[in-house]
Design a protein around this motif. Sequence first.
Motif, mmCIF file in Angstrom:
data_model
loop_
_atom_site.group_PDB
_atom_site.id
_atom_site.type_symbol
_atom_site.label_atom_id
_atom_site.label_comp_id
_atom_site.label_asym_id
_atom_site.label_seq_id
_atom_site.Cartn_x
_atom_site.Cartn_y
_atom_site.Cartn_z
ATOM 1 N N THR A 1 -64.449 58.343 -16.705
ATOM 2 C CA THR A 1 -63.597 57.509 -15.825
ATOM 3 C C THR A 1 -64.409 56.690 -14.966
ATOM 4 O O THR A 1 -65.201 57.058 -14.388
ATOM 5 N N PHE A 2 -64.121 55.429 -14.902
ATOM 6 C CA PHE A 2 -64.735 54.237 -14.030
ATOM 7 C C PHE A 2 -63.698 53.777 -12.974
ATOM 8 O O PHE A 2 -62.354 53.422 -13.346
ATOM 9 N N ALA A 3 -64.292 53.506 -11.952
ATOM 10 C CA ALA A 3 -63.452 52.897 -10.731
ATOM 11 C C ALA A 3 -64.140 51.765 -10.338
ATOM 12 O O ALA A 3 -65.176 51.848 -9.867
ATOM 13 N N LEU A 4 -63.718 50.345 -10.636
ATOM 14 C CA LEU A 4 -64.429 49.331 -10.229
ATOM 15 C C LEU A 4 -63.867 48.397 -9.159
ATOM 16 O O LEU A 4 -62.814 48.177 -9.279
ATOM 17 N N GLN A 5 -64.387 48.383 -7.708
ATOM 18 C CA GLN A 5 -63.731 47.819 -6.815
ATOM 19 C C GLN A 5 -64.463 46.516 -6.789
ATOM 20 O O GLN A 5 -65.351 46.376 -6.425
ATOM 21 N N PHE B 1 -75.942 64.075 -13.671
ATOM 22 C CA PHE B 1 -77.247 63.322 -13.607
ATOM 23 C C PHE B 1 -77.136 62.062 -13.351
ATOM 24 O O PHE B 1 -75.909 61.336 -13.061
ATOM 25 N N LYS B 2 -78.339 61.338 -13.056
ATOM 26 C CA LYS B 2 -78.116 59.962 -12.479
ATOM 27 C C LYS B 2 -78.150 58.956 -13.696
ATOM 28 O O LYS B 2 -78.960 59.126 -14.605
ATOM 29 N N ALA B 3 -77.485 57.985 -13.685
ATOM 30 C CA ALA B 3 -77.342 56.999 -14.633
ATOM 31 C C ALA B 3 -77.279 55.391 -14.098
ATOM 32 O O ALA B 3 -77.031 55.378 -12.607
ATOM 33 N N HIS C 1 -66.351 59.952 -4.527
ATOM 34 C CA HIS C 1 -65.273 59.400 -3.496
ATOM 35 C C HIS C 1 -65.824 59.136 -2.212
ATOM 36 O O HIS C 1 -65.712 57.995 -1.467
ATOM 37 N N ASP C 2 -66.897 59.906 -1.917
ATOM 38 C CA ASP C 2 -67.588 59.772 -0.491
ATOM 39 C C ASP C 2 -68.874 59.081 -0.547
ATOM 40 O O ASP C 2 -69.229 58.594 0.640
ATOM 41 N N ASN C 3 -69.353 58.851 -1.709
ATOM 42 C CA ASN C 3 -70.524 57.969 -1.713
ATOM 43 C C ASN C 3 -70.433 56.907 -2.900
ATOM 44 O O ASN C 3 -70.936 56.753 -4.267
ATOM 45 N N PRO C 4 -69.645 55.810 -2.786
ATOM 46 C CA PRO C 4 -69.427 54.772 -3.631
ATOM 47 C C PRO C 4 -70.932 53.985 -3.916
ATOM 48 O O PRO C 4 -71.552 53.993 -2.901
ATOM 49 N N VAL C 5 -70.910 53.461 -4.968
ATOM 50 C CA VAL C 5 -72.134 52.810 -5.323
ATOM 51 C C VAL C 5 -72.016 51.429 -5.457
ATOM 52 O O VAL C 5 -70.938 50.807 -5.908
ATOM 53 N N THR C 6 -72.908 50.548 -4.773
ATOM 54 C CA THR C 6 -72.949 49.158 -4.601
ATOM 55 C C THR C 6 -73.328 48.510 -5.882
ATOM 56 O O THR C 6 -74.616 48.956 -6.271
ATOM 57 N N CYS C 7 -72.712 47.626 -6.405
ATOM 58 C CA CYS C 7 -73.329 46.931 -7.707
ATOM 59 C C CYS C 7 -74.038 45.532 -7.235
ATOM 60 O O CYS C 7 -73.395 45.033 -6.394
ATOM 61 N N CYS D 1 -75.222 48.700 -11.413
ATOM 62 C CA CYS D 1 -74.826 49.589 -10.692
ATOM 63 C C CYS D 1 -75.577 50.868 -10.642
ATOM 64 O O CYS D 1 -75.686 51.721 -11.741
ATOM 65 N N TRP D 2 -76.455 51.332 -9.495
ATOM 66 C CA TRP D 2 -77.207 52.560 -9.509
ATOM 67 C C TRP D 2 -77.584 53.003 -8.244
ATOM 68 O O TRP D 2 -77.579 52.247 -7.332
ATOM 69 N N PRO D 3 -78.000 54.403 -8.000
ATOM 70 C CA PRO D 3 -77.702 55.401 -9.257
ATOM 71 C C PRO D 3 -76.183 55.839 -9.188
ATOM 72 O O PRO D 3 -75.554 56.012 -8.075
ATOM 73 N N VAL D 4 -75.713 55.738 -10.225
ATOM 74 C CA VAL D 4 -74.399 56.370 -10.507
ATOM 75 C C VAL D 4 -74.418 57.842 -11.013
ATOM 76 O O VAL D 4 -75.330 58.195 -11.816
ATOM 77 N N LEU D 5 -73.966 58.693 -10.323
ATOM 78 C CA LEU D 5 -73.670 60.145 -10.493
ATOM 79 C C LEU D 5 -72.774 60.394 -11.814
ATOM 80 O O LEU D 5 -71.492 60.058 -11.581
#
Length: 157
Positions: A11-15, A93-95, A141-147, A127-131
């Motif tokens: 599941t991905f959420a892109l803001q 894992f990180k991706a 939810h607490d740590n959104p990733v900036t792309c 976008c990284w690192p994505v968990l």
Amino acid sequence: MQQVAESVNLTFALQAYNPSGRMNIRFSNFSIRVTDMPHFPSFAEMRDIAMFTVLAQFPLKKQGTHKLWSKYSHGDAKTLSCVASAYGAEGTFKAMVLVNASFGFGSSSGSDSGTPATINNVITYYCWPVLVGWTAALDSHDNPVTCTTAKELSVDV
């Protein structure tokens, strides 16, 4: 003994944000690529895990935001086996997630319709690192990733 999953739901959420007051933007034709980064923060030995297309489009008005949700079911046995052998007991894992999208600009005067220009441009966001993993939804939810775009990255990919 653990078994390799037959399929995994992602599941991905892109803001998306449009901080400019000059133009409306229309996004469409998204493609998502999830790449394993086994030696994070190094890009050595990166491996694609999933690639899929999101059939969605949306206008992003001046100084506006939009959230796009997408789900993908991944069932490639070879990839899932590799992920399970590398990370099975860890849970996450990180991706790196690469997001390609087409975009066009609307007029800055008159209508707020977000009508695209006749020429669409394509942009890639990194976008990284994505968990990734079964506890990742709780953590993200607490740590959104900036792309960022390639120009904004501090390293070559």
